[in-house]
Every structure is written in C-alpha cells, then in structure tokens.
Design an enzyme around this catalytic site. Structure first.
Site, mmCIF file in Angstrom:
data_model
loop_
_atom_site.group_PDB
_atom_site.id
_atom_site.type_symbol
_atom_site.label_atom_id
_atom_site.label_comp_id
_atom_site.label_asym_id
_atom_site.label_seq_id
_atom_site.Cartn_x
_atom_site.Cartn_y
_atom_site.Cartn_z
ATOM 1 N N TRP A 1 43.943 -16.116 42.679
ATOM 2 C CA TRP A 1 45.152 -15.462 42.178
ATOM 3 C C TRP A 1 44.934 -14.300 41.221
ATOM 4 C CZ3 TRP A 1 46.029 -15.838 36.923
ATOM 5 C CH2 TRP A 1 45.463 -16.914 36.226
ATOM 6 N N ASP B 1 42.510 -28.565 35.476
ATOM 7 C CA ASP B 1 43.063 -27.251 35.851
ATOM 8 C C ASP B 1 42.255 -26.101 35.262
ATOM 9 O OD1 ASP B 1 44.770 -25.528 37.222
ATOM 10 O OD2 ASP B 1 46.070 -25.267 35.479
ATOM 11 N N SER C 1 48.244 -16.502 45.277
ATOM 12 C CA SER C 1 48.589 -17.407 44.180
ATOM 13 C C SER C 1 49.285 -18.629 44.763
ATOM 14 C CB SER C 1 49.552 -16.723 43.202
ATOM 15 O OG SER C 1 48.999 -15.537 42.692
ATOM 16 N N GLY C 2 49.284 -19.717 43.989
ATOM 17 C CA GLY C 2 50.010 -20.909 44.441
ATOM 18 C C GLY C 2 49.215 -22.195 44.318
ATOM 19 N N GLY C 3 48.195 -22.191 43.481
ATOM 20 C CA GLY C 3 47.281 -23.329 43.369
ATOM 21 C C GLY C 3 47.926 -24.628 42.933
ATOM 22 N N GLU C 4 49.139 -24.544 42.405
ATOM 23 C CA GLU C 4 49.838 -25.755 41.973
ATOM 24 C C GLU C 4 50.710 -26.319 43.098
ATOM 25 O OE1 GLU C 4 48.786 -23.446 39.519
ATOM 26 O OE2 GLU C 4 47.563 -25.208 39.159
ATOM 27 N N ASP D 1 40.856 -23.452 36.367
ATOM 28 C CA ASP D 1 40.711 -22.458 37.434
ATOM 29 C C ASP D 1 39.463 -21.606 37.195
ATOM 30 O OD1 ASP D 1 43.177 -23.391 38.191
ATOM 31 O OD2 ASP D 1 44.170 -21.451 38.204
ATOM 32 N N THR E 1 50.464 -11.903 42.474
ATOM 33 C CA THR E 1 50.681 -11.266 41.168
ATOM 34 C C THR E 1 49.545 -10.336 40.736
ATOM 35 O OG1 THR E 1 49.692 -13.210 40.112
ATOM 36 C CG2 THR E 1 52.097 -13.180 40.258
HETATM 37 CA CA CA Z 1 45.669 -23.711 38.329
#
Ligand code: CA
Ligand code: CA
Length: 586
Positions: A251, A319, A189-192, A321, A174
């Site tokens: 991300w 979380d 992206s995709g940390g979850e 980040d 993104t």
């Molecule tokens: Ca996160």
C-alpha cells in the site's frame, strides 16, 4: 487595466508554448535537476534530499510564505500529498481522490480533477492520497476505489482510467505511483480486508497491463496477458487455503534503484492479524512465516519476477506491516546499501545487489515482541509477547491480552524519512507507543474487516510520542532526537544547506539543524502537518512547499492517543515558502 491585459496575454502565450514532455532521463536525474520535482521521494531512491544550499542554516530564519492554496469544501480530512513541480505547474493530490494543478508562481488553480467515488469504498485509514506521478504528457494518480487515472498534464482531460482491483472486496489505492522505463507501477491497499497484495505494471501511455506480481505465495503472476510464474512455493509457509486471502498489501508504493535496475516494494501484514490461524501449529519453524507478507521484495521492472526478498517480521502478529520505504544510498565506505525503518521498531540495512541482511538496530525504545535481530536478519521472538491463541482460551473467544510495543501504528508508519549524503545520516520520524492486543476467532467474508484481533493504543511516555531521530546507518547510533507531544505523521526532507524539514500534528512546519537537531525556524500552518515537503529553485530563489491538514490513521485508530489529540483541527492548505533574494545573504 493595460497592465492586466498584458498579464493575461503573457499568460496565454505561456500556455501556448509547447509542454515539455517528461522523459525517463528526467526522472533519473530528478535529484540533481533542482528546478523541478518530478518523482515521489525527490528521486526514485527516495532519499528526499535536495543538493540546494541557497537556503541554509545561516539564513533560514528569513524564510517567508509566498502563497497558500486551500483545498476547499467540507472535504478536508488527512492531507498527505507530496507535490510534483514541472514546467511552471505544481500538481498535488488531496483527500477524497482529488488532483489539483496550480500555477507555481502565483498559487492560482489551473484545473482540478475530482474522482467520482462510488458508494461503499473501504479505505481502512482515512481518505488520504500521497501524491501524483508525471511522465510524457500525463500526470497520474490512484483513487480510493482502486483505480489509476492518467490526465493530460496541461488540461486535466482524462487520457485513460483503469481498474487496479475490486473496491467491493476491500481494495483501495492511496500511494504515489512509480514510473520506470515507461511503465507506471502501482501497489494496492486493503490489508485489513483479506485482499492479496500485488504489484502491477502498465504502459504509461495506454494504461494496458504489462505484468502483475501478487506478493503472497501460491498466487500466479502474469506477463503480457499470460501466466508467468507462481509467487514462492504453494503451501511452503502458509497452511491450507489461508494464502488465498493472505493480505500483504503493497500500500505504500515502491522505490527504484537504477544502479541494480530493481523495483523495491514493501508488503503489509499477513491476513488475518490473528497469527495462530496462519502458523499451522508450528510457530517455531518456517512453516508459519507467511511469505512474502511483512517483507521487502526486489522486483525486475521488465518482467515482474521477484529477484530477492527480505522478511522483517515472519509469522507477523502485531500488524507490523513491512511496507515502509526502502531508500537506496551509499555508506561511508562506498558500499551500495538500502535502509528501511520498519513498523516493528528496527532500522535495517540491506545489500542493494541482493537484498541480503547487513545490520539492524532498534530505533525506538521498549520493543517488546523481539529481543533483537539475529545474524541472518531474523527476529529473536519473545514468545510471551505474542498475543494469545483464542482457540486455547477458556471461552474460546478471546486470547490472552498482551501489552506490545511498538503499537500496530508502528515505530514508524508511512511517513517517509530522509537521507543526507552530506551527513551520512537518516532522519527518521518515529513514534513511541504501545498497545493492548488480543486475538479473536475470525473467518473471511468478502468486503468485511478480517482481523481476528482487538487492540487499544497507549502512549509509552507522558512527555512525548513523536520523536524525530537522526540515525547513523553505519553504526546504528542515534546522533540526536527531537521529541514531540503528539505522534509524528508527516514526511521529512533534508538539504545540502544543512537543514532537515518536517511538520507536526500541532501544526508547525519546522527546520532543524542536520547535525544537532536544533530548531532553526518554524511556521504555524493552522492544521496538522502530515504531508511531505519539497524544495526547488525558481528564478534563482529557493522555494519550499508543504501541505497542512490533520487526519490519517491516528484520529481513527489511535485509541487513547486519539483522545489525547482530539483537540487538533482539520484543515487543507498548501503552503509555499521562499527565501527572497535580498534576504538570502542576511
Ligand atoms: Ca496493516
Ligand atoms: Ca528535479
């Protein structure tokens, strides 16, 4: 009729003139060259500062719309793009991985590219895109299925289209790409989803990979198609095999400090969110720090080697980040510094030469998880505010619930701050909110959410969540603050004309006095502003553009806050404003 034919002929002539290729020199000089906007951040230092002062405190009330452009269709959702302006064309990206080329004078569409997204993409936090990059003859942007596309900037024809990572494993893209010395540099992206954060560099002309740098310790980097070096030291700060799905998504993309020839990328939360699974029974020591998640990394653009790291939240468990943008600037004594306003609620100043810690101050009230930051830049944890370990709970399923502040959406999220070398201040779009958070057991499964936590976001105050703050980085003092009922989610820009621009979810695009925070002008855009404003000069007049279109993470994940703002309308309109020459002196 005749006039129409002449106009069309002139248009064709313009189209036939040679396109001016964008060079490294152009990117380097982007802030000073006011007739174009070639980089995300209006300069790769990400200061988002324009030296223009045609528009200023005295005449900003005369700013009027020049044209508007609809992104159309039912595909609205969050619009977070920063436009690029070059050679009479504006390039914007839209939700659902779309890119538009627009005639900058008339607002008319020249061409549009819609990525064909597969079923099963896994964007965590709305289908946004934060902007394009431009270099050579091409314009570039990333897509939600974790690909990077090069398009001919004049025609929109696809030049190349490369896979960054496997969207089925939870990867997406993104951010606005970054271009340095002919390399196009991307994060992921995709940390979850238990992905592994990585930075990749490609030849901008061909799309061929030059180097890769995973950001979690134990993973191997590559250079010219061969293994280069391991990131960190295997199992130094991660227990067992947890590093293999360790998160740290890069991300938000990066910045580039030309003075030290360093790329700076932030890294997201370690995965899973449940920190007890990553601390190996040693929460006091560095064993559970989980490098290099929730950190900032200085990277050599030629090789992808890590030059330095600074971890904002070791053993991260809320979380928080560490991706927020790192802005290169000079303090009032002329020291080369970086500044970053972290999700965890602290505003950090680092040394640009080596990333060493200089100072940190809270930029939001009510931080609950740490008492402060020690002289080494390490948080002084409030252990009681760490969400409890479900393994020690009576039922083994839900750990102790704590109320933590800031919420996981952060004292500041992705929305970029701005720095004015004129005032020396940073203008930081912050939010004051907290959350109930608890931990749960979790095991990794490809393509499934990998949190091991539950949460509900709540406002901290009745009168506001959003707060635009002017912060003096030399003293940590907050010079002024403007509160906003709903959370701020849009970018900030500042100018030599003494103005600070940003927008609100309530739809207003606003100009503030850079010294006092006084509102000097505003315009209702019709939907929430969560995009990133730019300004440039055209035919001797100053223009501004910002996109309007409510969405992003807040309506999806905001808990009680999302309910409060559910009345806000979606949209998808690009607004361009100008100060007409005859009104410039009025
Ligand atoms: Ca996160
Ligand atoms: Ca420029």
């Amino acid at each position: 009729m005749n006039r129409f034919i002449i106009a069309v002929t002139l248009g064709l002539m313009a189209a036939n003139t040679a396109y001016a290729d964008v060079t490294e020199e152009d990117l380097l000089n982007d802030t000073a060259s006011v007739d174009d906007v070639l980089t995300n951040g209006m300069g790769r230092h990400l200061q988002r500062y324009s030296p223009m002062d045609i528009l200023n405190k005295e005449n900003v009330q005369n700013l009027v719309p020049a044209w508007a452009f609809s992104l159309g269709g039912e595909k609205q959702r969050g619009q977070e793009t920063q436009p690029i302006v070059h050679d009479g064309i504006m390039y914007i990206t839209g939700s659902y991985s779309r890119l538009y080329a627009i005639d900058v004078k008339t607002g008319q569409e020249l061409w549009q590219y819609d990525a064909r997204l597969p079923e099963g993409i896994l964007p965590c936090c709305d289908v946004v895109n934060r902007g394009a990059a431009i270099y050579g003859e091409n314009v570039y942007f990333g897509t939600l299925d974790a690909r990077i596309v090069a398009l001919n900037a004049k025609t929109g024809d696809v030049v190349w289209n490369k896979k960054i990572a496997d969207y089925k494993a939870g990867y997406s893209y993104t951010a606005a790409p970054l271009i340095v010395n002919g390399l196009i540099i991307t994060g992921n992206s995709g940390g979850e989803f238990g992905i592994v954060g990585e930075v990749q560099a490609r030849d901008a002309e061909t799309g061929d990979l030059v180097w890769t740098r995973p950001v979690i310790e134990g993973h191997m980097g590559t250079l010219d198609g061969e293994e280069s070096t391991m990131t960190g030291t295997l199992n130094a700060t991660w227990p067992g095999d947890m590093w293999k799905t360790g998160g740290g998504a890069t991300w938000l993309g990066g910045s580039y400090d030309a003075d030290t020839d360093t790329l700076v990328f932030g890294t997201g939360n370690p995965a899973p969110w449940n920190s007890w699974l990553r601390s190996a029974g040693n929460p006091e020591g560095t064993e559970g720090d989980n490098l290099y998640a929730a950190s900032r990394l200085g990277i050599d653009p030629a090789t992808g080697e890590i030059k330095w790291h600074f971890q904002t939240t070791p053993r991260e468990g809320w979380d928080y980040d560490g991706v927020n943008e790192v802005v290169a600037y000079e303090d009032r004594d002329g020291n080369k510094r970086f500044a970053t306003a972290d999700r965890n609620g602290f505003f950090y100043v680092l040394n640009r030469e080596d990333g060493a810690f200089v100072s940190a101050v809270p930029f939001v009230k009510d931080i609950s998880w740490a008492e402060g930051i020690d002289e080494n830049g390490r948080p002084i944890f409030v252990e009681a505010n760490r969400p409890g370990d479900p393994a020690t709970a009576a039922d083994g399923k839900k750990g102790e619930v704590v109320f933590a502040s800031p919420s996981f959406l952060g004292g500041k999220n992705w929305m970029p701050m701005a720095h004015s070398p004129k005032t020396g201040l940073f203008y930081v779009p912050s939010n004051e909110w907290g959350m109930d958070i608890w931990n749960e057991p979790i095991t990794y499964k490809k393509g499934a959410a990998y949190l091991g936590s539950g949460f509900t976001i709540k406002p901290n105050y009745e009168d506001h969540i959003g707060s635009l703050k002017a912060i003096d980085p030399d003293t940590g003092e907050i010079k002024w603050e403007v509160k906003n009922p709903s959370p701020l989610w849009g970018g900030v820009m500042t100018t030599a004309g003494g103005l600070v621009f940003t927008g609100t979810p309530e739809g207003k695009f606003i100009a503030f006095d850079d010294e006092t925070g006084e509102e000097l002008w505003s315009f209702q855009t019709g939907s929430g502003v969560i995009g990133q404003p730019i300004t440039w000069e055209q035919d001797g007049e100053q223009y501004l553009t910002v996109i309007s279109g409510w969405g992003g993470a807040v309506p999806l994940w905001g808990g009680e806050v999302a309910k409060q703002v559910s009345y806000l309308n979606q949209g998808g309109t690009l607004w361009t404003f100008r100060l007409p020459e005859q009104l410039a002196s009025k």
